[in-house]
Scaffold this motif. Sequence first.
Motif, PDB file in Angstrom:
ATOM      1  N   SER A   1      -2.868  83.103   6.537  1.00  0.00           N
ATOM      2  CA  SER A   1      -1.895  83.950   5.830  1.00  0.00           C
ATOM      3  C   SER A   1      -1.752  85.255   6.607  1.00  0.00           C
ATOM      4  CB  SER A   1      -2.362  84.195   4.387  1.00  0.00           C
ATOM      5  OG  SER A   1      -3.626  84.837   4.393  1.00  0.00           O
TER       6      SER A   1
ATOM      7  N   ARG B   1       2.313  88.147  -0.283  1.00  0.00           N
ATOM      8  CA  ARG B   1       3.123  89.238  -0.829  1.00  0.00           C
ATOM      9  C   ARG B   1       4.616  89.014  -0.683  1.00  0.00           C
ATOM     10  NH1 ARG B   1      -0.599  93.349   2.281  1.00  0.00           N
ATOM     11  NH2 ARG B   1      -0.623  91.476   3.567  1.00  0.00           N
TER      12      ARG B   1
ATOM     13  N   PRO C   1      -3.050  81.886  -2.709  1.00  0.00           N
ATOM     14  CA  PRO C   1      -3.599  82.227  -4.032  1.00  0.00           C
ATOM     15  C   PRO C   1      -3.613  83.735  -4.240  1.00  0.00           C
ATOM     16  CG  PRO C   1      -5.335  81.520  -2.514  1.00  0.00           C
ATOM     17  CD  PRO C   1      -4.024  81.247  -1.842  1.00  0.00           C
TER      18      PRO C   1
ATOM     19  N   GLN D   1      -7.479  77.293  -6.523  1.00  0.00           N
ATOM     20  CA  GLN D   1      -8.593  77.825  -5.735  1.00  0.00           C
ATOM     21  C   GLN D   1      -9.767  78.069  -6.692  1.00  0.00           C
ATOM     22  OE1 GLN D   1      -8.538  81.954  -4.291  1.00  0.00           O
ATOM     23  NE2 GLN D   1      -8.969  81.180  -2.242  1.00  0.00           N
TER      24      GLN D   1
HETATM   25  C1  LIG Z   1      -2.219  90.534  -5.581  1.00  0.00           C
HETATM   26  C2  LIG Z   1      -3.041  89.729  -4.612  1.00  0.00           C
HETATM   27  C3  LIG Z   1      -4.034  88.910  -5.107  1.00  0.00           C
HETATM   28  C4  LIG Z   1      -4.784  88.119  -4.226  1.00  0.00           C
HETATM   29  N1  LIG Z   1      -5.692  87.225  -4.741  1.00  0.00           N
HETATM   30  C5  LIG Z   1      -6.278  86.337  -3.939  1.00  0.00           C
HETATM   31  C6  LIG Z   1      -7.023  85.258  -4.463  1.00  0.00           C
HETATM   32  O1  LIG Z   1      -7.102  85.047  -5.679  1.00  0.00           O
HETATM   33  N2  LIG Z   1      -7.639  84.435  -3.592  1.00  0.00           N
HETATM   34  C7  LIG Z   1      -7.514  84.593  -2.227  1.00  0.00           C
HETATM   35  O2  LIG Z   1      -8.101  83.816  -1.491  1.00  0.00           O
HETATM   36  N3  LIG Z   1      -6.755  85.565  -1.712  1.00  0.00           N
HETATM   37  C8  LIG Z   1      -6.120  86.413  -2.521  1.00  0.00           C
HETATM   38  N4  LIG Z   1      -5.273  87.349  -1.990  1.00  0.00           N
HETATM   39  C9  LIG Z   1      -4.954  87.302  -0.545  1.00  0.00           C
HETATM   40  C10 LIG Z   1      -3.685  86.476  -0.303  1.00  0.00           C
HETATM   41  O3  LIG Z   1      -3.864  85.137  -0.707  1.00  0.00           O
HETATM   42  C11 LIG Z   1      -3.252  86.497   1.163  1.00  0.00           C
HETATM   43  O4  LIG Z   1      -4.228  85.832   1.925  1.00  0.00           O
HETATM   44  C12 LIG Z   1      -3.077  87.909   1.697  1.00  0.00           C
HETATM   45  O5  LIG Z   1      -2.297  88.688   0.801  1.00  0.00           O
HETATM   46  C13 LIG Z   1      -2.418  87.924   3.091  1.00  0.00           C
HETATM   47  O6  LIG Z   1      -1.191  87.245   3.078  1.00  0.00           O
HETATM   48  P1  LIG Z   1       0.231  88.005   2.926  1.00  0.00           P
HETATM   49  O7  LIG Z   1       0.295  89.026   4.031  1.00  0.00           O
HETATM   50  O8  LIG Z   1       1.249  86.929   3.061  1.00  0.00           O
HETATM   51  O9  LIG Z   1       0.244  88.672   1.586  1.00  0.00           O
HETATM   52  C14 LIG Z   1      -4.544  88.176  -2.830  1.00  0.00           C
HETATM   53  C15 LIG Z   1      -3.565  89.046  -2.354  1.00  0.00           C
HETATM   54  C16 LIG Z   1      -2.804  89.795  -3.229  1.00  0.00           C
HETATM   55  C17 LIG Z   1      -1.716  90.682  -2.675  1.00  0.00           C
END
Ligand SMILES: Cc1cc2nc3c(=O)[nH]c(=O)nc-3n(C[C@H](O)[C@H](O)[C@H](O)COP(=O)(O)O)c2cc1C
Length: 369
Positions: A306, A336, A23, A99
């Motif tokens: 994640s 990302r 999310p 979510q």
């Molecule tokens: C732009 C952005 C918005 C995010 N919004 C949420 C969110 O709405 N809910 C949530 O649980 N995590 C949110 N996250 C965290 C991501 O879901 C994810 O757990 C985190 O970026 C780590 O994973 P990644 O390294 O693959 O990006 C957000 C991350 C980013 C970059």
Amino acid sequence: MTHLFEPLKIREVTLRNRIGMSPMCQYWAEDGLANDWHLVHLGSRAIGGAGLVVMEDTAVSPDGRISSGDLGIWSDEHIKPLARITNFLSIHGAVPGIQLGHAGRKASCSLPWEGGKPRSEGRHLELDEGGWEIFAPSAIPFGDERPRIPKEMTIEDINSIKEAFQYGARRAYQAGFKFLMLHASHGYLFQEFYSPITNHRNDQYGGSFENRIRFLLEVVRLVRQEWPETLPLSVRLAAQDYIEGGWTLEEAIQLSQLLKNEGIDLIDNMAFGAVATGAKVPFGRAFLVADATTIKQSVEVLVAASALSDPDNGTQPEFINEQIASGNLDLVFLGRELLVNPYWPQQAAKALGQTDKISLPVQYAHWLK
Ligand SMILES: Cc1cc2nc3c(=O)[nH]c(=O)nc-3n(C[C@H](O)[C@H](O)[C@H](O)COP(=O)(O)O)c2cc1C
């Protein structure tokens, strides 16, 4: 050995592979209503091949929004534009997930790009700048860019937010979502209750472990009543606070067992020290996996994590597959990477010799075979 491209059946819902879109708030809604941006943003990741697409943190009440641009689900008006999205995701083979959350004392912020630090959420807005009253279990400010002192929630406030989650789950089902995740990390309302750092209450919602987790468990019970038995329910939680005197992995394991008993199918660990300033987080590639795996080994529940990409080497298919194949995780969430590369699942299938397990929409596939 389970493979990244092996389907995952949870209750009556089957994900075509183990890749979930994490999310990610877009801060691009007005009055909480989904629009074309959300359709294209989420829809393109379904076309790209993700098995599960989880829509961003969606506020169950207007005061639970991080910013005025958050998506919401506090009225029946929100259902129709969401249904357009779930329909599109389903047509393209992805399970549509949502979510649900409440940002607690971290609500009432500017849009991130209007006053926040780079790569961080926005700064608190005061009431005379378009902000709104903020709530938390205790009247303790977060500090840093969110210095406002939240109102300590009364029992009536708690009951009204519990009901908001219940109605939110009902509307999510009506909108066609097939996977629901409660947002109990990021230092938002649920975590503010279960962490002793932010919860200094003296009533039945504070103090002991049983009291601090009560709010989340009560919401899960109400949501499980609304959310059909056939559909998966998950919780994103923080496995620890990484702060001395804070929430521990042992508590997260105990909580996970209780959540499992209440009908939670999957626990997603997203612990990055967001409940208060000063956390000492062991950041690094896949730093969330070990605690998720410990939960899986202790409780009979599916787990996900994640933050699996490597800043230097990107999101390597072999490494991601290894998390599933070794039994560390049941599902991976990519954030990302999918923002810049919606077709990562297609590329990963090629790299892992699994192209027979993934298909492009016919509009594309016809020209590429
Ligand atoms: C732009 C952005 C918005 C995010 N919004 C949420 C969110 O709405 N809910 C949530 O649980 N995590 C949110 N996250 C965290 C991501 O879901 C994810 O757990 C985190 O970026 C780590 O994973 P990644 O390294 O693959 O990006 C957000 C991350 C980013 C970059």
